[in-house]
Design a protein around this motif. Structure first.
Motif, PDB file in Angstrom:
ATOM      1  N   ALA A   1      44.674  36.881  48.576  1.00 59.36           N
ATOM      2  CA  ALA A   1      44.712  36.864  47.200  1.00 59.36           C
ATOM      3  C   ALA A   1      43.563  36.277  46.584  1.00 59.36           C
ATOM      4  O   ALA A   1      42.880  36.430  45.491  1.00 59.36           O
ATOM      5  N   GLN A   2      42.782  35.071  47.499  1.00 60.58           N
ATOM      6  CA  GLN A   2      41.479  34.512  46.895  1.00 60.58           C
ATOM      7  C   GLN A   2      40.487  35.759  46.708  1.00 60.58           C
ATOM      8  O   GLN A   2      39.698  35.804  45.839  1.00 60.58           O
ATOM      9  N   THR A   3      40.544  36.731  47.656  1.00 63.37           N
ATOM     10  CA  THR A   3      39.532  37.848  47.698  1.00 63.37           C
ATOM     11  C   THR A   3      39.628  38.761  46.510  1.00 63.37           C
ATOM     12  O   THR A   3      38.734  38.962  45.918  1.00 63.37           O
ATOM     13  N   LEU A   4      40.737  38.946  46.407  1.00 65.24           N
ATOM     14  CA  LEU A   4      41.236  39.938  45.220  1.00 65.24           C
ATOM     15  C   LEU A   4      40.901  39.042  43.726  1.00 65.24           C
ATOM     16  O   LEU A   4      40.134  39.856  43.104  1.00 65.24           O
ATOM     17  N   ALA A   5      41.242  38.000  44.014  1.00 64.75           N
ATOM     18  CA  ALA A   5      40.802  37.240  42.373  1.00 64.75           C
ATOM     19  C   ALA A   5      39.335  37.394  42.077  1.00 64.75           C
ATOM     20  O   ALA A   5      38.805  37.547  41.055  1.00 64.75           O
ATOM     21  N   ALA A   6      38.582  37.143  43.141  1.00 63.25           N
ATOM     22  CA  ALA A   6      37.132  37.099  43.175  1.00 63.25           C
ATOM     23  C   ALA A   6      36.468  38.549  42.984  1.00 63.25           C
ATOM     24  O   ALA A   6      35.707  38.702  42.023  1.00 63.25           O
ATOM     25  N   GLU A   7      37.158  39.739  43.670  1.00 65.99           N
ATOM     26  CA  GLU A   7      36.803  40.991  43.408  1.00 65.99           C
ATOM     27  C   GLU A   7      36.874  41.328  41.966  1.00 65.99           C
ATOM     28  O   GLU A   7      36.323  41.886  41.322  1.00 65.99           O
ATOM     29  N   LEU A   8      38.190  40.957  41.450  1.00 62.87           N
ATOM     30  CA  LEU A   8      38.681  41.343  40.109  1.00 62.87           C
ATOM     31  C   LEU A   8      37.715  40.763  38.929  1.00 62.87           C
ATOM     32  O   LEU A   8      37.371  41.315  37.987  1.00 62.87           O
ATOM     33  N   TYR A   9      37.314  39.358  39.171  1.00 62.12           N
ATOM     34  CA  TYR A   9      36.260  38.861  38.325  1.00 62.12           C
ATOM     35  C   TYR A   9      34.911  39.671  38.376  1.00 62.12           C
ATOM     36  O   TYR A   9      34.386  40.024  37.292  1.00 62.12           O
ATOM     37  N   LEU A  10      34.431  39.972  39.537  1.00 60.56           N
ATOM     38  CA  LEU A  10      33.252  40.740  39.461  1.00 60.56           C
ATOM     39  C   LEU A  10      33.365  41.937  39.078  1.00 60.56           C
ATOM     40  O   LEU A  10      32.353  42.466  38.285  1.00 60.56           O
TER      41      LEU A  10
END
Ligand code: F0G
Length: 459
Positions: free
Chosen positions: A367-376
């Motif tokens: 979930a941490q990974t996905l939140a960072a990817e979506l921001y990027l």
């Protein structure tokens, strides 16, 4: 309320706008690296659409802004306090109230008063700050929500319900004397904004009356819960949100409230109780931690805005548009095949990161990974609600929650339908590339509520 064939639309129009920042991918890459891949550590100037939280991010109405001008900034006995006290008594029905700077201020005071070392506090799923205050006061939280709440695909209409068998097992094991209260959240945040039914709450009330146990209500999103009762529970279709909210509160003994959500203010909260003794102690204690009992860490103007916001939050048209917008986004996400928690909740869309990134283990922080990817990808800021948020047990072991979610929290009265379109399209772009996405490792872990300040690196 008559079911309407017309689609929901905002029951307000815009009088002022706030300009948004547009960023490039390179700017966002630099920003998310600097933030240690934690969306909490981004500067908001680098964010395009901010779905980090629905807390304190609402747009106030012109009436609330006008209310700010009526601030009576007296240290003691401000007239705004009496306005607020009156609104809480009138709309929620609790007898005694203590204002606090926000929800956790109320949790701190209430936990210190009611919990003794070794006590057990059962609740319908944990909330981060609520559980931590219970633990710091010497209690142990025990989850008594129905199993369906831990299954992101289960479509139970009231996933916030309590499993009375789980509660009864705790009462038999520890004895009712060890249980100072049952902690009941309306529209359970960590379950995905899922309601508790009136029927379940009534059964719980009957059970706790028999055993002499209090119910303390985390009423942060009570009006959203009332909307779902109105839509889904037999016998409530003709009742107003205001009537349903009052009935919910009447089944409980006291409450903590983060007014930054339902009540449409940028800061504020309170503790409420129907017990004089508890009130007396809280009134003493609030002076130590928050401020005098007639301001509790708030300016007079904040209390005025809260009193007005409470009333606005109980308007049926407001709640229909509020939840309608969240549902609009959820249906769009589903049309792209994105796995989300069902039924769609009240304050946001919760994307199932385990299903989105099935090649990552939970220790790689999906979930941490996905939140960072979506921001990027898009400049849309969301929040992790999985293993990082769940934190560690008092014995130091990690909690491994079933739900590993990214929360797309929708601020009230802030964004438009076109913003919802862009959010869904951006998530769909990340979904197309999902197989190439690598996980994260934690390189800095704070002791308390680690999700706020933890830092990560790409694996
Ligand atoms: N209870 C619930 C259910 C909450 O969602 C929150 C805050 C609190 C208590 C604590 O209130 O922030 O005013 O001190 N939730 C925010 C969120 C932070 O983003 O979900 P607070």
């Amino acid at each position: 309320m008559k079911p309407s064939k017309r689609s929901w639309a905002e029951p307000y129009k815009m009088k002022m706008v706030e300009l948004l920042q547009m960023t490039t991918r390179n700017q966002r890459l630099a920003a998310i690296k600097k933030a240690g891949f934690n969306t909490f550590l981004l500067e908001s100037k680098d964010v395009y659409i901010d779905l980090l939280t629905d807390s304190g991010t609402s747009a106030m109405s012109d009436r609330q802004w006008a209310g700010l001008m009526l601030g009576d900034e007296a240290y003691a006995g401000s007239s705004n306090f009496y306005r607020l006290e009156n609104a809480i008594q009138k709309f929620y029905g609790y007898k005694y109230i203590i204002p606090t700077h926000q929800g956790r201020g109320a949790e701190n005071i209430l936990s210190k008063i009611l919990i003794k070392k070794g006590d057990i506090v059962p609740g319908n799923m944990y909330f981060t700050t609520t559980r931590l205050h219970q633990e710091l006061a010497g209690g142990t939280f025990k989850d008594i929500i129905i199993d369906e709440a831990h299954d992101s695909l289960n479509e139970h209409p009231f996933k916030g319900n309590v499993d009375l068998n789980k509660l009864d097992a705790l009462v038999k094991k520890y004895g009712a004397k060890k249980i100072p209260y049952i902690s009941i959240a309306t529209n359970v945040n960590m379950a995905g904004g899922q309601p508790i039914s009136m029927g379940n709450l009534k059964e719980l009330r009957a059970y706790t009356n028999q055993h002499g146990i209090r119910i303390i209500h985390d009423m942060t999103r009570v009006a959203e819960n009332a909307y779902f009762i109105q839509q889904r529970e037999k016998g409530y279709q003709k009742k107003t949100i205001a009537e349903i909210v009052k009935e919910i509160c009447s089944l409980t003994d006291g409450a903590t409230m983060s007014a930054k959500k339902d009540a449409l203010v940028n800061i504020g909260g309170f503790m409420a109780t129907n017990e004089w003794d508890v009130f007396e102690e809280a009134r003493n204690m609030v002076v130590v931690y928050e401020g005098l009992h007639t301001y509790g860490g708030l300016a007079g103007r904040d209390m005025e805005a809260m009193a007005i916001g409470i009333e606005e939050s109980l308007n049926d048209h407001h709640q229909r548009a509020r939840v309608g917008q969240v549902e609009y986004l959820g249906h769009l996400m589903e049309s792209y095949g994105i796995p989300i928690v069902k039924p769609i909740g009240g304050h946001g869309i919760f994307v199932d990161a385990k299903a989105f990134l099935p090649h990552l283990t939970q220790d790689e922080y999906p979930a941490q990974t996905l939140a960072a990817e979506l921001y990027l990808e898009s400049g849309v800021r969301t929040m992790e609600r999985g293993i990082v948020s769940a934190g560690r047990k008092p014995n130091g072991e990690n909690y491994y929650p079933n739900l590993e979610l990214v929360r797309f929290t929708i601020p009230r009265r802030v964004y438009t339908q076109a913003h919802m379109d862009v959010i869904a399209e951006s998530t769909a772009s990340v979904f197309e590339k999902r197989k190439k996405i690598k996980g994260l490792k934690m390189i800095y872990e704070p002791k308390y509520l680690r999700f706020f300040q933890a830092r990560f690196e790409k694996l």
